[in-house]
Structures are given as C-alpha cells and as structure tokens.
Design an enzyme around this catalytic site. Structure first.
Site, PDB file in Angstrom:
ATOM      1  N   LYS A 213       0.833  -1.206   0.000  1.00  0.00           N
ATOM      2  CA  LYS A 213       0.000   0.000   0.000  1.00  0.00           C
ATOM      3  C   LYS A 213       0.865   1.253   0.000  1.00  0.00           C
ATOM      4  CE  LYS A 213      -1.077   2.181   3.514  1.00  0.00           C
ATOM      5  NZ  LYS A 213      -1.478   2.682   4.856  1.00  0.00           N
ATOM      6  N   CYS A 290     -25.359   3.820   7.906  1.00  0.00           N
ATOM      7  CA  CYS A 290     -26.103   3.405   6.713  1.00  0.00           C
ATOM      8  C   CYS A 290     -27.295   4.313   6.434  1.00  0.00           C
ATOM      9  CB  CYS A 290     -26.577   1.959   6.874  1.00  0.00           C
ATOM     10  SG  CYS A 290     -25.222   0.746   6.996  1.00  0.00           S
ATOM     11  N   CYS A 293     -26.238   7.103   4.266  1.00  0.00           N
ATOM     12  CA  CYS A 293     -25.493   6.710   3.062  1.00  0.00           C
ATOM     13  C   CYS A 293     -26.408   6.665   1.854  1.00  0.00           C
ATOM     14  CB  CYS A 293     -24.840   5.342   3.282  1.00  0.00           C
ATOM     15  SG  CYS A 293     -23.851   4.776   1.886  1.00  0.00           S
TER      16      CYS A 293
END
Length: 305
Positions: A213, A290, A293
């Site tokens: 990464k 959520c 979202c």
C-alpha cells in the site's frame, strides 16, 4: 451310393475355399508361380490400411470452413464486474464532494515540506507513509511536524539516536519497530539511491517497513505514477461490503488484486482517497452510518447493520 456319400462328406469337412475355384486353390497357384520364379513364398497376412480417425478440437469450426488465412478466434472469457458499481461510485463521489475527511488534509500528500528539493520531498512522503501504518492521520501529521522541525532529510534522521527519534514519532502505532525501520531504510537510501527513494514498486517494497500500500501511494504522490490500487483497511472493508470483489477477500493484497482485475485503470488513482475518506466518515468499521449513506438501497451489506 456309399461312394458318393463319402465324397460329399469329405468335401464338406474341407471347409469353404478348398474346392475348385476356392481360396485354397488360388493360394496353391500362387505358391507354384513363386517357386517357378525362384522367390520365396510369403506367408505374411496382408494388412488392411486403417481408416484415419478425425480428432475434434473444442474450438474447431465444424459447421463450416473458415476463410483461408483466418484462424480460430481466441476463447472469450466473460468480463465480471459488480452489480450497480457505477451508481455506487457516483454516490460515494457525491458524499465525498466536500473533501473534509481527515485524509483530505492530513494524508501523505499534505505532510511534506513543499519548499525543499524534490528529492527531500519524496523522502518525506515515504516517511509519512511508513508512520501512517496502524495510525490515525492526525497522529501521523503531528509526528511529521515534529520531524520536519528537526530538518527532515536522510542525513538528519541518520544523525538522530534511536531514543530521540522514538520521542519525535511517538505515539504512532508500533513506534519502536518504526524507529528501526526508518533508520534501516534511510541508510539504504543514502548508500544506494543518493538519498532519494526508488522509482519502482519492487524496489520500494524491498525497503524495511514498506508494504505494498505504501509503495503504490509513494509512486502516486512522490513520483506521479499510478502503479496500482493502494488498499488499506478502509478500502479492504468497503470493497467487501459493496461486493466489489468477485468473492470475499481476507487481506488487503487479495482485495487489491480483485479490484485491479475489473476496475478501469483510469480510476485506480482516485479510489484510495475516495474510499478512505468514505470509511472515515460514513462506512465506519463497527457502526456504519447506513441511514445517511446514499448507497443504502444498493449496498448488499446494509441490511446486516
């Protein structure tokens, strides 16, 4: 009468081909002709030519011949991609449009000194990435400020003793191990690269304390080259929640390979910062938001929270 009957039974016992005009008489004629010519008779049976079998290949065209000069086309493998990924990505871009997540102003591209030479800037980018592992962006940025106040170069870091370096980077995650890795990597850069950092992923990951990464991010931030998708815990988590991998993955490197297999290359450079910020603000590790979202109805994992 007795003589005729015995003659018939003898004729039948000889079997077919032994009578006049049969195969036995023809064979006798061939033997006599062979003896007359002086050649040895051949008792080898005549072999019949076998019929050649036709092999059918899987990709062969059977129903019609192709034009001369045109070979069989390669077998086409269906291209897999996640359902609704384009709409999901568009929604994440909308949610990230304010650019106000920690990564947006404390990430590796914001931790170096823009007034120093390009070589020193690249070194500072690499160090910030090494410090960022298992560490919040705020903690990494503070450690980088303390290091820069000491004149953050390869030579200055090598002149610091381990205790002083540790005090400067504390409390980054695994700071003791990072002191060792920073010293070892700085020495290698001084000896092999004239104080600069390598310009390839293979050479970067060979440095102590540098993972895939970090290498991909260093290539993008320090060298301006998109070499692959940088996958950290945020990208790994969100990609699996959205089912952006063909099957569930257990490690960031598996996720990177799965994403690069289908995600268009022109999006590779964008995806890390986009998903990291999304993971910092909305798609949290334990209690994702959520309800706030835009992908609530499109996310396969939303019903599980």
């Amino acid at each position: 009468m007795l003589t005729r009957s015995r003659s018939r039974s003898q004729s039948r016992s000889r079997g077919p081909g032994t009578g006049p005009g049969g195969d036995g008489e023809k064979a006798a004629v061939r033997r006599r002709e062979g003896a007359a010519s002086g050649s040895k008779p051949c008792h080898c049976p005549l072999k019949r030519p076998r019929k050649a079998k036709r092999l059918h290949v899987a990709y062969e065209v059977v129903d019609g011949a192709r034009e001369e000069g045109k070979g069989a086309s390669p077998l086409q493998v269906p291209h897999w991609e996640p359902q609704d990924w384009q709409q999901q990505l568009a929604n994440i871009r909308t949610m990230r449009s304010r650019k106000d997540a920690p990564v947006d102003h404390l990430g590796a591209e914001h931790c170096y000194d823009s007034t120093v030479s390009p070589k020193v800037r690249r070194y500072q980018v690499l160090l910030s990435l090494m410090l960022s592992s298992q560490t919040k962006d705020q903690v990494t940025a503070s450690a980088m400020q303390r290091l820069r106040a000491q004149g953050l170069t390869v030579d200055s870091v090598l002149q610091l003793d381990d205790h002083t370096l540790g005090a400067l980077i504390y409390p980054v995650g695994f700071w003791r191990s990072k002191v060792k890795y920073i010293k070892q990597t700085s020495a290698i850069l001084q000896q092999r690269y004239d104080g600069d950092i390598p310009a390839s992923v293979a050479e970067l990951v060979a440095l102590p304390g540098v993972g895939p990464k970090m290498a991909h991010l260093a290539m993008a931030v320090a060298w301006g080259t998109v070499s692959g998708i940088a996958v950290d815990t945020h990208v790994h988590r969100i990609a699996n929640r959205l089912r952006w991998t063909k099957r569930p993955t257990k490690a960031p490197e598996q996720t990177r390979a799965a994403l690069e297999d289908w995600l268009p290359r022109e999006l590779w450079g964008e995806i890390n910062a986009l998903l990291v910020g999304f993971g910092q603000q909305t798609c949290l590790p334990l209690h994702p938001r959520c309800q706030a979202c835009l992908n609530q109805t499109l996310c396969p994992s939303a019903q599980g929270f």
